[in-house]
Design a protein around this motif. Structure first.
Motif, PDB file in Angstrom:
ATOM      1  N   GLU A  63       0.800  -1.228   0.000  1.00  0.00           N
ATOM      2  CA  GLU A  63       0.000   0.000   0.000  1.00  0.00           C
ATOM      3  C   GLU A  63       0.832   1.277   0.000  1.00  0.00           C
ATOM      4  OE1 GLU A  63      -3.197  -0.175  -0.525  1.00  0.00           O
ATOM      5  OE2 GLU A  63      -3.118  -2.352  -0.455  1.00  0.00           O
ATOM      6  N   LEU A  64       2.155   1.159   0.133  1.00  0.00           N
ATOM      7  CA  LEU A  64       3.009   2.347   0.231  1.00  0.00           C
ATOM      8  C   LEU A  64       4.031   2.357  -0.886  1.00  0.00           C
ATOM      9  CD1 LEU A  64       3.729   2.065   4.071  1.00  0.00           C
ATOM     10  CD2 LEU A  64       2.060   3.582   2.969  1.00  0.00           C
ATOM     11  N   GLU A  65       4.062   3.454  -1.616  1.00  0.00           N
ATOM     12  CA  GLU A  65       4.974   3.513  -2.759  1.00  0.00           C
ATOM     13  C   GLU A  65       6.440   3.415  -2.315  1.00  0.00           C
ATOM     14  OE1 GLU A  65       4.093   6.635  -5.421  1.00  0.00           O
ATOM     15  OE2 GLU A  65       5.380   5.772  -6.959  1.00  0.00           O
ATOM     16  N   GLU A  66       6.771   4.130  -1.241  1.00  0.00           N
ATOM     17  CA  GLU A  66       8.157   4.185  -0.754  1.00  0.00           C
ATOM     18  C   GLU A  66       8.301   3.315   0.490  1.00  0.00           C
ATOM     19  OE1 GLU A  66      10.422   5.906  -2.328  1.00  0.00           O
ATOM     20  OE2 GLU A  66       9.029   6.828  -3.754  1.00  0.00           O
ATOM     21  N   PRO A  67       9.531   2.925   0.838  1.00  0.00           N
ATOM     22  CA  PRO A  67       9.724   2.194   2.097  1.00  0.00           C
ATOM     23  C   PRO A  67       9.241   3.020   3.290  1.00  0.00           C
ATOM     24  CG  PRO A  67      11.697   2.069   0.758  1.00  0.00           C
ATOM     25  CD  PRO A  67      10.780   3.038   0.064  1.00  0.00           C
TER      26      PRO A  67
END
Ligand code: F6P
Length: 364
Positions: A100-104
């Motif tokens: 659900e999260l583009e970045e770490p």
């Protein structure tokens, strides 16, 4: 009546830790935090409409699109928050990555950072949530690179690009008629059922083994016209049944919840295919390598099954990006090996000439 003595997840983890006398206990604590997140998700899922958790986070579906370009459900967002909030505080994690999260996801600087990284799909199969069909969470535990551990720096995408063989643990929780947690810490696969009265995962399925043969397969057949030749051949042979080259009848299943299909296969055998196809050539497969294919792959292999891209073992694939998609085939060993063989064999040129058909002038 005598009460059956069962191990809790905590007791199981303590037993497993005895294999590593120098282990600090951080790993076990992390798995218990993950289990807590899964219990919280199970509770929300169980309330369904009563808990106002169904549907989309915003009334306009168009604005509920996640980083994958897929429609996000309220429960996707809630599950993601349970995962991050219940695991970030323990001091065991260097960072996380989520579908659900583009970045770490960075562990806030106010909290302690640790040596593990958690990668997860907080709610797999969430398109099924509004119709009350089984969904689940999938997770994988990696070791953070040494410089991350030493410096406590923020994690970056490259830190997560580890092949499946480097996973320390993998598992999934299943929110179905019962809530289950299925876990491997690299020493076989064990299944735990949530006792709703005690709020504890109890060991109910020790040392799960997948039958090597099967007569059940799972594939989204609406994609048939986009399949590559080896997949088409495999499915055609299954459909041909007893009179066909496999000389046995097959069953087909499709839940559209990969985690639920994985569980069925783990329990009674079978093969699952979401192969690379030509439907959208910008997507080399539907499912994601780091938080779907690799954890399920580790579980399958640890249970005596097999996981593959169709061509090469899944766990050997070197990831190139956090949200990388890949063709996925897993399940009963002999069946997955057959599909790999079909990919390795030269493509048979199909002659649509009645003279060469099965019953023709040249065959009796
Ligand atoms: O996350 C992807 C997923 O929901 C899997 O759980 C499931 O196997 C697949 O998508 C279903 O795909 P389709 O919509 O093509 O049936």
């Amino acid at each position: 009546m005598t009460t059956r003595r069962r191990f809790t997840l905590t007791q199981y983890l303590i037993e497993q830790r005895r294999r590593f006398p120098s282990a600090s206990g951080d790993f076990n604590a992390l798995i218990l935090d993950v289990a807590l997140a899964c219990k919280a998700i199970a509770r929300s899922v169980a309330f369904g409409e009563l808990g106002s958790v169904l549907g989309h986070p915003t009334p306009e579906v168009a604005t509920s699109i996640n980083v994958q370009g897929e429609v996000q459900k309220k429960m996707d967002v809630i599950s993601n928050e349970y995962f991050t909030q219940m695991t970030e505080w323990g001091g065991h994690l260097a960072g996380m990555a989520s579908e659900e999260l583009e970045e770490p996801y960075q562990i806030p600087e106010t909290l302690q950072r640790g040596k593990y990284m958690l990668v997860f799909d907080p709610l797999d199969g969430s398109s099924n949530i509004d119709v009350n069909v089984t969904v689940g969470s999938i997770f994988s535990v990696l070791r953070a690179p040494q410089d991350v551990i030493d410096s406590g720096r923020d994690v970056v995408e490259a830190d997560f690009l580890q092949s499946g063989t480097q996973q320390l643990a993998a598992g999934y929780a299943l929110y179905g008629p019962t809530t289950m947690l299925v876990l491997t810490v690299g020493n076989g696969v064990s299944g735990f059922t949530l006792d709703p009265n005690l709020g504890q995962f109890m060991l109910t399925h020790p040392d799960i083994q997948i039958p090597v043969d099967t007569h059940e397969f799972a594939i989204n057949a609406s994609n048939a016209r986009f399949w590559e030749a080896p997949v088409k051949r495999y499915v055609d042979e299954c459909l041909a049944g007893k009179p066909g080259p496999r000389a046995k009848d097959f069953n087909m299943r499709w839940i559209a919840s990969m985690v639920a299909e994985a569980h069925r296969i783990l329990m009674r055998g079978g093969v699952f295919l979401y192969p690379r196809d030509t439907k959208d050539t910008s997507k080399p497969g539907r499912l994601r390598l780091l938080y779907e294919a690799n954890p399920v792959g580790m579980i399958m292999e640890q249970a005596g099954g097999r996981a593959s891209t169709g061509e090469v073992p899944m766990l050997g694939v070197q990831p190139t990006s956090l949200h990388q998609r890949i063709g996925l085939v897993f399940g009963s060993k002999n069946e997955v090996e057959r599909i790999e063989r079909y990919h390795a064999e030269p493509v048979k040129v199909e002659l649509h000439n009645p003279l060469f058909a099965e019953r023709s002038l040249f065959r009796d």
